[in-house]
Scaffold this active site. Sequence first.
Site, PDB file in Angstrom:
ATOM      1  N   GLY A 105      11.406  91.371 134.412  1.00 31.35           N
ATOM      2  CA  GLY A 105      12.321  90.359 133.967  1.00 31.35           C
ATOM      3  C   GLY A 105      12.427  89.313 132.680  1.00 31.35           C
ATOM      4  O   GLY A 105      10.546  88.899 132.135  1.00 31.35           O
ATOM      5  N   PRO A 106      13.007  88.119 132.148  1.00 32.09           N
ATOM      6  CA  PRO A 106      12.512  87.919 131.454  1.00 32.09           C
ATOM      7  C   PRO A 106      10.978  86.921 131.840  1.00 32.09           C
ATOM      8  O   PRO A 106      11.083  87.331 132.817  1.00 32.09           O
ATOM      9  CB  PRO A 106      13.703  86.725 131.220  1.00 32.09           C
ATOM     10  N   PRO A 107      10.845  86.153 130.397  1.00 32.28           N
ATOM     11  CA  PRO A 107       9.355  85.634 130.879  1.00 32.28           C
ATOM     12  C   PRO A 107       9.857  83.621 131.565  1.00 32.28           C
ATOM     13  O   PRO A 107      10.990  83.768 131.025  1.00 32.28           O
ATOM     14  CB  PRO A 107       9.090  84.907 129.126  1.00 32.28           C
ATOM     15  N   THR A 122       9.937  84.069 134.879  1.00 33.74           N
ATOM     16  CA  THR A 122      10.912  84.057 135.400  1.00 33.74           C
ATOM     17  C   THR A 122      10.297  83.534 137.038  1.00 33.74           C
ATOM     18  O   THR A 122      10.875  83.682 137.834  1.00 33.74           O
ATOM     19  CB  THR A 122      11.625  84.764 135.600  1.00 33.74           C
ATOM     20  N   HIS A 176      31.634  68.666 111.477  1.00 32.98           N
ATOM     21  CA  HIS A 176      30.734  70.479 111.444  1.00 32.98           C
ATOM     22  C   HIS A 176      30.804  70.052 112.893  1.00 32.98           C
ATOM     23  O   HIS A 176      31.442  71.056 113.502  1.00 32.98           O
ATOM     24  CB  HIS A 176      29.181  70.620 110.574  1.00 32.98           C
ATOM     25  N   GLU A 177      30.153  69.206 113.744  1.00 31.62           N
ATOM     26  CA  GLU A 177      30.853  69.029 114.964  1.00 31.62           C
ATOM     27  C   GLU A 177      31.965  68.949 115.905  1.00 31.62           C
ATOM     28  O   GLU A 177      31.734  69.395 116.885  1.00 31.62           O
ATOM     29  CB  GLU A 177      29.300  67.692 115.124  1.00 31.62           C
ATOM     30  N   HIS A 229      32.650  72.484 115.661  1.00 33.51           N
ATOM     31  CA  HIS A 229      32.518  72.936 117.159  1.00 33.51           C
ATOM     32  C   HIS A 229      32.886  72.393 118.991  1.00 33.51           C
ATOM     33  O   HIS A 229      33.598  73.229 119.333  1.00 33.51           O
ATOM     34  CB  HIS A 229      30.933  73.472 117.595  1.00 33.51           C
ATOM     35  N   ASP A 265      25.007  78.983 112.290  1.00 35.49           N
ATOM     36  CA  ASP A 265      26.388  80.087 112.942  1.00 35.49           C
ATOM     37  C   ASP A 265      26.441  81.465 112.702  1.00 35.49           C
ATOM     38  O   ASP A 265      27.459  82.408 113.362  1.00 35.49           O
ATOM     39  CB  ASP A 265      27.365  79.134 112.436  1.00 35.49           C
TER      40      ASP A 265
HETATM   41  P1  ATP Z   1       5.506  85.697 131.622  1.00 27.27           P
HETATM   42  O1  ATP Z   1       6.677  87.131 131.923  1.00 27.27           O
HETATM   43  O2  ATP Z   1       5.528  84.731 130.672  1.00 27.27           O
HETATM   44  O3  ATP Z   1       4.027  85.988 132.716  1.00 27.27           O
HETATM   45  P2  ATP Z   1       6.497  84.816 134.123  1.00 27.27           P
HETATM   46  O4  ATP Z   1       7.167  85.690 134.965  1.00 27.27           O
HETATM   47  O5  ATP Z   1       4.886  85.821 135.222  1.00 27.27           O
HETATM   48  O6  ATP Z   1       5.665  84.363 132.623  1.00 27.27           O
HETATM   49  P3  ATP Z   1       5.086  82.679 136.049  1.00 27.27           P
HETATM   50  O7  ATP Z   1       3.391  82.510 135.327  1.00 27.27           O
HETATM   51  O8  ATP Z   1       5.302  83.304 136.895  1.00 27.27           O
HETATM   52  O9  ATP Z   1       6.567  83.420 135.165  1.00 27.27           O
HETATM   53  O10 ATP Z   1       5.964  81.193 136.103  1.00 27.27           O
HETATM   54  C1  ATP Z   1       5.271  80.087 134.950  1.00 27.27           C
HETATM   55  C2  ATP Z   1       5.700  79.264 136.002  1.00 27.27           C
HETATM   56  O11 ATP Z   1       7.200  78.396 136.687  1.00 27.27           O
HETATM   57  C3  ATP Z   1       5.451  79.192 137.154  1.00 27.27           C
HETATM   58  O12 ATP Z   1       3.901  78.648 137.336  1.00 27.27           O
HETATM   59  C4  ATP Z   1       6.092  77.892 138.007  1.00 27.27           C
HETATM   60  O13 ATP Z   1       5.097  77.469 137.907  1.00 27.27           O
HETATM   61  C5  ATP Z   1       7.312  78.158 137.115  1.00 27.27           C
HETATM   62  N1  ATP Z   1       8.266  78.905 138.377  1.00 27.27           N
HETATM   63  C6  ATP Z   1       8.978  80.527 137.555  1.00 27.27           C
HETATM   64  N2  ATP Z   1       9.561  80.575 138.801  1.00 27.27           N
HETATM   65  C7  ATP Z   1       9.594  80.002 139.788  1.00 27.27           C
HETATM   66  C8  ATP Z   1      10.252  79.757 140.818  1.00 27.27           C
HETATM   67  N3  ATP Z   1      11.049  81.139 141.099  1.00 27.27           N
HETATM   68  N4  ATP Z   1       9.845  79.289 141.968  1.00 27.27           N
HETATM   69  C9  ATP Z   1       9.373  77.808 141.665  1.00 27.27           C
HETATM   70  N5  ATP Z   1       8.015  77.673 140.167  1.00 27.27           N
HETATM   71  C10 ATP Z   1       8.966  78.781 139.523  1.00 27.27           C
END
Ligand code: ATP
Length: 635
Positions: free
Chosen positions: A228-230, A232, A452-453, A456, A527
Site C-alpha cells: 500500500g501507499p506510504p 497507510t 487565473h484562480e 479554475h 497545470d
Molecule cells: P511507510 O510505507 O512509509 O513505511 P506505513 O504504511 O508503514 O508507512 P506507518 O508507519 O504504519 O505507515 O504509519 C505512520 C503513522 O500513521 C502511524 O504511526 C500512525 O500514527 C498513523 N496511522 C497510519 N494508519 C493508521 C491507522 N489505520 N490508524 C491509526 N493510525 C494510523
Amino acid sequence: MAKNKGTFKFGFNLSWIYLLIIAGLIYLLFARMSANPQKIEWAEVKEMVATDDVDKIVFVRNDFRGELSLKSSSVEKYKSKYKITEKTPQFVFLVSTQFNPEEEFATLNSALPKDEQVKIVMENEDNIFPKILDWLLFPLILLGFWFFMFRGIGRGGSNSGGAGGGIFSIGKSTGKLADKDQVNVTFKDVAGLYGAKDEIVEIVDFLKNPNKYTALGAKIPKGALLVGPPGTGKTLLAKSVAGEANVPFFSISGSDFVEMFVGVGASRVRDLFSKAKAKSPCIVFIDEIDAVGRARGKNAGFSSNDERENTLNQLLTEMDGFDSNSGVIILAATNRVDILDKALLRAGRFDRQIKVELPELMEREEIFQVHLRKIKIDKELDIKFLAKHTPGFSGADIANVCNEAALTAARKNKLYVDKQDFLDAVDRIVGGLERKESTILTEAEKTTIAYHEAGHAIVGWLLPYCDNVFKVSLIPRGFALGLTWYLPDERKIVSKTNMMQKMCALFGGRVAEEIINGESSTGALNDLERITAMASSMVQYYGMSDKVGQLSYYNSGSTAFDFSKPYSEKTAELIDEEIRQIVEEAHTMTTNLINSHKDEFIKLAELLLEKEVILAEDIEAILGPKVLPAENDRK
Ligand code: ATP
C-alpha cells in the site's frame, strides 16, 4: 521514545574511549613535533660558539648529529629568528660522515679563553624507542580513525542496537527487537483498514493457536506482504499483530541489509533469521522490502548489483529453510509490489498479499478518533466534517493534521483545539506553508493570479464531473502563488468524460489569462504538466484514442533502463498527434465555457481580489449550486 523522556543523558560508551585514545595520539604527535629542536648548520654552530652563547653540545657519534643548548642568558637573542624556548637542547645539527668530532670541537674551543669554553659531551645512542615512536605515531592515528569509522559502519550507521560490536559484527542484523511486553500496539490502535484487518486476524490466530491448524495437517503460512501507499499504517498493522498475539516483534528495513561490503547483506539475513528462531513464536517485519527484493537481473549491464542479489537469494533460501510451523511469521511492507522478484511472491514465501489502501470516509473518521484521543478538542468539533475535508489523506497525514492543529491552537494560546485549527492544518499539509511575503507581488501580478484562480474555480464549478471547489485563495503557499482547493470525489474508476472535464478544470487558469490579458504566462506550468500527463495516459495506457486503438503501452514490469519503445515511429507520430488533439479539444471546451459565463467569471475574480480567500458559498452566490452529474449518470 520513552527512553528519551526527561533530561538528556550524556551517554558513555566504547566510542568515547576510542575517541580519547585518538585524541591522545594526536596530542603526542603535536607535542613531539613542537618539542623538536630547530635545525641549524655547522657554520651557525661555530658562530654561536664564537659569540659565547653556547652552554653545551651533545654529540651523538653513531648518528652524526649534535644537540646544542644555549646559555639561558642568550635564549632571548635567538627568539626572533628561531622558534625556540628555554627548553634545551634548542638546536640540532647534522654533519657528514667525514666529520671528525674530536678535532673540530678542539679547534672550536681552542679559540676561546679557558673559562668560556663549551662543554662537549660525546655519546653513542642506544635508546631507539623515541625513533620508533616517531615512525609509529602517524600510522597509529590513521589506524585509530579507520577502526572508529568501521565501528559506525558495522552498526549500519544506526543506533538500533543488535550489532554493536564494531567491525567484527558488521554482518550481524541491525534489526530492532521489541519483546512481547514492549509491544504496546493492538488492533484498537489501528483504525479503519477493515479488509486488511480481517486478513491479518488469521495470522494472530496462527500464532496463538498453531495446534488448531497443524493438527489437521495444515501448514502455517510463512509470510504475508502488506502492500500500500506510504503512511497507510502497514508498520502499525504488523506491530498490532505482535501486540494481539503477545509475541516479540523484530523490525528491520530492507535498506538495512544493503551495505557496501560484499556478503554483509546475506550474513545479516542469516543472523536475523537465527535470532528470530531463537525467539519463536515471533513476528519479523521487513519494511521497504523492495530495497532488497527488486526483481533480479533487470539492470544487468548498467550496474552489477550482485550484493543486493546475493542478499535476496539468501532471503529466499532462509524462507525456504525454516519450518513453516516454527512459529516465525514474516511480514513485509512495500508500496512497489510490481517491481518485486517473482520468486519472493510464490507460494511458500510471501504468498499472501494484504492490501492496505488509503482510508475511505468512514475509515478516516475512525483514524481521526484514534488520534484525537489525546487532544483537547472543542466539544462542537464535527469529526465527520474533518473526515470529509481530508480525501486522499493517509493515516500518517491525519495523525499529522491532528498534531499540527494542536500546535496551532497552542501557539494561539487557546484552551481547546477548534475547527479552524484543523482547517488551517489541512491547508498547510495540502498547500504548504503560507508565505507572508505576498507584498512582493505587483498589483498586476495579483490581478492575473486572481483571474487565473477564478478560471479554475468557475470551470470546476460548472462541469459536473469536476471535483467540488471548496476554497480559492490568493495567499501564496509553498511554491504556489494562488490555490484552488477541491474536494475530490473518491472514485475507483475514471471515465473518459471525467478525465476530459478534469483537464478543462486544469486549463481554467491558462484560458482565463488568455481571455483577460490576451496572452499566456508562465503561471500555468504545473497545470500544463498535469494536462499533458493525463492526455498521454489516455492515449498510451487507457486505449481512449480511436486512432491509436485499444492498445496499452503500459508495462508494469518496466525498469528505468528500458530505452526501446514498443511501437513504431509511425505510431509514435500518431500518439503525439492524438495527445495534441485531446489537449486542443480540452482547451477549446474551456475557452467556450468561460466565454459563455464571462460576467460571472469577472465577478468571481473581483470578489477574490477583494477578499483574498473565497469559499464555496461565495461561488454559489455568483454561479448558483454546483453542477453535479445526473443521479444515475455517474460515470
Ligand atoms: P511507510 O510505507 O512509509 O513505511 P506505513 O504504511 O508503514 O508507512 P506507518 O508507519 O504504519 O505507515 O504509519 C505512520 C503513522 O500513521 C502511524 O504511526 C500512525 O500514527 C498513523 N496511522 C497510519 N494508519 C493508521 C491507522 N489505520 N490508524 C491509526 N493510525 C494510523
